[in-house]
Design an enzyme around this catalytic site. Structure first.
Site, PDB file in Angstrom:
ATOM      1  N   GLU A 204      36.082 -23.498  73.403  1.00 40.89           N
ATOM      2  CA  GLU A 204      34.887 -23.666  72.575  1.00 40.89           C
ATOM      3  C   GLU A 204      33.634 -23.669  73.439  1.00 40.89           C
ATOM      4  OE1 GLU A 204      32.552 -23.796  70.018  1.00 40.89           O
ATOM      5  OE2 GLU A 204      34.004 -24.970  68.829  1.00 40.89           O
ATOM      6  N   HIS A 206      30.432 -23.895  71.806  1.00 42.81           N
ATOM      7  CA  HIS A 206      29.416 -24.615  71.036  1.00 42.81           C
ATOM      8  C   HIS A 206      28.043 -23.954  71.110  1.00 42.81           C
ATOM      9  CE1 HIS A 206      32.090 -28.387  70.800  1.00 42.81           C
ATOM     10  NE2 HIS A 206      31.839 -27.999  69.552  1.00 42.81           N
ATOM     11  N   GLU A 230      34.976 -19.109  71.970  1.00 44.01           N
ATOM     12  CA  GLU A 230      34.246 -19.337  70.727  1.00 44.01           C
ATOM     13  C   GLU A 230      32.772 -19.650  70.969  1.00 44.01           C
ATOM     14  OE1 GLU A 230      34.451 -22.587  67.063  1.00 44.01           O
ATOM     15  OE2 GLU A 230      36.291 -21.868  68.014  1.00 44.01           O
ATOM     16  N   GLU A 256      30.906 -20.021  62.277  1.00 45.58           N
ATOM     17  CA  GLU A 256      31.025 -21.255  61.491  1.00 45.58           C
ATOM     18  C   GLU A 256      29.677 -21.744  60.971  1.00 45.58           C
ATOM     19  OE1 GLU A 256      31.073 -25.043  64.349  1.00 45.58           O
ATOM     20  OE2 GLU A 256      32.437 -23.485  65.044  1.00 45.58           O
ATOM     21  N   HIS A 306      37.094 -22.098  60.179  1.00 44.73           N
ATOM     22  CA  HIS A 306      36.637 -23.327  60.820  1.00 44.73           C
ATOM     23  C   HIS A 306      36.884 -24.504  59.881  1.00 44.73           C
ATOM     24  CE1 HIS A 306      33.374 -26.331  61.623  1.00 44.73           C
ATOM     25  NE2 HIS A 306      33.715 -26.088  62.879  1.00 44.73           N
TER      26      HIS A 306
END
Length: 396
Positions: A204, A206, A230, A256, A306
Site C-alpha cells: 500500500e 496511500h 497500490e 478507492e 476496497h
C-alpha cells in the site's frame, strides 16, 4: 429525463419508504455508521454509511436527503432513487455524498431482496463463482520493524489468509530518506521471507509519493514478487500513473477514492491502473459499482474491491463481487475487530480459509442489534497516518 415518478401508482409488496434512521457503533478501528430504511409494509433495509472521520455529517446528510427524496419512494425504483439523490440534489459526488448515496442504495437492495425472498446477489447479476477470496489488511498493528511485521504476518497466515496487504512506509510523504527507504524495503523482505512464496503480498502506498520516489520504489519492490503496488502516487497526479505503469513489472492498483463512474472517467481514459478498487460503501452502492466494474472489464482491468469498513460492508460487497467476471480479491479488516461487532451486526458472513461462501439469507442478510449499538457509542477517534507510530493504530 425524469427526476421523479408518479408516487401514487401501485407499488410492489415491499411498500413505500416511510422512515429513515441512522445508527453508529464505536470501535477501536473507527466508528461504523449505518442507515436503516423502513417501509409502510413493515420491511427494513440497511446500508453502511461509515466515514472514518466525518460520521456525524454523513448521518445528518442521509436523514436530510431522505426527507427530500426517499419518503414515499418505492424501493424497487433504484435507478430513479439514485438519480434523484445524485442529480436532483446537486450532489455531484464527493466523499460524504458518495458514502450516503452508497448506503441508501445498499438499503433499498436489502429491502428488495427481503421482499422477493432472495439474496441481493440474485438481483445484481447472480454468481460467477461459488465463493469470494479475501485478503487481510490492518494486521500489522504494532512496532514498525521487520521483526514485528514478520511475526504478525505469520500469525495472520496462520488464521487461514493466503493474501496480505500492508504499508511499510511509515510517515513517508513525497520522498523517502535513504534510511527510511532501506527500512521500508527491509520490512517487505521480512514479510516475504516469513510467509514464503505462496502468499500474495500487496503493498500500500496511500497515494503519498512523488513520481521520482514512486518510480524508484517499483524497481526496489520487484524482487519480492508483490501482487500489486497500490496508489503509489497522489490522484492529483493521475496523468503520471500510466507513465509509472510502463516502468513497473508489478500491477498498479487504485481507485478507492472515487465515488462514481464520472470520477472514474479520467482513470479509465488514461489507463492509470491495472486493477481498480471501488468501494461499495463509497462508489455509489450496487447500482453504480456494477457500472464501474463493467467499464473496467471493457478496459481490460481487474477489480479488487476496497473495504476498510465493518463486516457489514464485507458481507454486502460479497453480493456484488459474486457477479463480477473480472473479480480478483476482496479486502477485509474483519478478523481484527472487537467481538461485540459481530453481536451488533447479526448475520455477517464468516471468513474461512481466506474465502467467504455464497450468502443464503434474503437481502444482504444482516440485521442490526440496537442494544449493542447503545452499549458502544461513537468514539470520534482519529489517527494521523503521517505521524510517527501510526501503524500502532493508537487512537486514544
Amino acid at each position: 429525463m425524469m427526476l421523479t415518478v408518479d408516487r401514487s401508482r401501485p407499488t410492489t409488496h415491499a411498500g413505500r419508504i416511510s422512515r429513515v434512521e441512522t445508527l453508529t457503533l464505536g470501535t477501536a478501528w473507527r466508528d461504523f455508521s449505518f442507515v436503516r430504511l423502513h417501509t409502510d409494509e413493515g420491511l427494513t433495509g440497511v446500508g453502511e454509511i461509515t466515514h472514518p472521520y466525518r460520521g456525524k455529517q454523513a448521518c445528518d446528510l442521509v436523514v436530510a436527503m431522505g426527507e427530500r427524496h426517499l419518503l414515499g419512494a418505492d424501493p424497487f425504483d433504484v435507478e430513479e432513487i439514485w438519480l434523484r439523490m445524485y442529480q436532483g440534489d446537486f450532489l455531484r459526488g464527493g466523499d460524504i455524498g458518495g458514502i450516503v448515496l452508497s448506503g441508501v442504495d445498499q438499503a433499498v437492495h436489502d429491502i428488495m431482496g427481503k421482499a422477493l425472498g432472495v439474496p441481493v446477489y440474485r438481483l445484481t447479476g447472480g454468481a460467477c463463482r461459488d465463493s469470494v477470496p479475501v485478503y487481510a489488511n490492518g494486521w500489522y498493528t504494532g512496532e514498525r520493524s521487520p521483526e514485528s511485521f514478520a511475526k504478525r504476518s505469520r500469525e495472520t497466515v496462520g488464521r487461514g489468509f493466503s493474501a496480505l496487504k500492508f504499508d511499510p512506509f511509515g510517515t513517508g510523504l513525497g520522498a523517502l530518506s535513504r534510511e527510511e527507504r532501506t527500512l521500508s524495503l527491509d520490512i517487505v523482505a521480512a514479510v516475504r521471507e516469513a510467509v514464503g512464496p505462496d502468499v500474495d503480498l500487496f503493498v500500500e502506498g496511500h497515494a503519498r509519493f512523488a513520481m521520482p520516489t514512486a518510480s524508484r520504489l517499483v524497481r526496489d519492490l520487484e524482487p519480492y514478487d508483490i501482487g500489486w503496488f497500490e496508489e503509489p502516487l497522489p490522484w492529483t497526479h493521475i496523468e503520471r500513473y500510466a507513465e509509472l505503469r510502463q516502468r513497473a513489472t508489478m500491477p498498479i492498483a487504485g481507485g478507492e477514492h472515487f465515488h462514481n463512474r464520472y470520477e472514474y472517467r479520467h482513470l479509465f481514459a488514461s489507463s492509470a491502473v491495472d486493477i481498480i478498487q471501488p468501494d461499495l460503501c463509497m462508489a455509489g452502492g450496487y447500482t453504480e459499482i456494477r457500472k464501474i466494474a463493467a467499464l473496467a472489464e471493457m478496459h481490460g482491468m481487474l477489480v479488487a474491491p476496497h473495504n476498510s469498513n465493518s463486516p457489514f460492508c464485507t458481507t454486502a460487497t460479497v453480493h456484488a463481487a459474486l457477479g463480477m467476471p473480472q473479480l480478483l480479491v476482496l479486502e477485509t479488516f474483519d478478523s481484527l475487530l472487537e467481538d461485540y461487532v459481530a453481536d451488533a451486526l447479526r448475520g455477517a458472513l464468516p471468513i474461512s480459509s481466506g474465502r467467504i461462501q455464497l450468502p443464503t439469507k434474503p437481502g444482504i442478510g444482516i440485521e442490526l442489534d440496537d442494544s449493542v449499538f447503545a452499549e458502544h457509542p461513537p468514539r470520534s477517534g482519529f489517527w494521523n497516518m503521517f505521524a510517527p507510530g501510526w501503524e500502532k493504530r493508537d487512537r486514544s
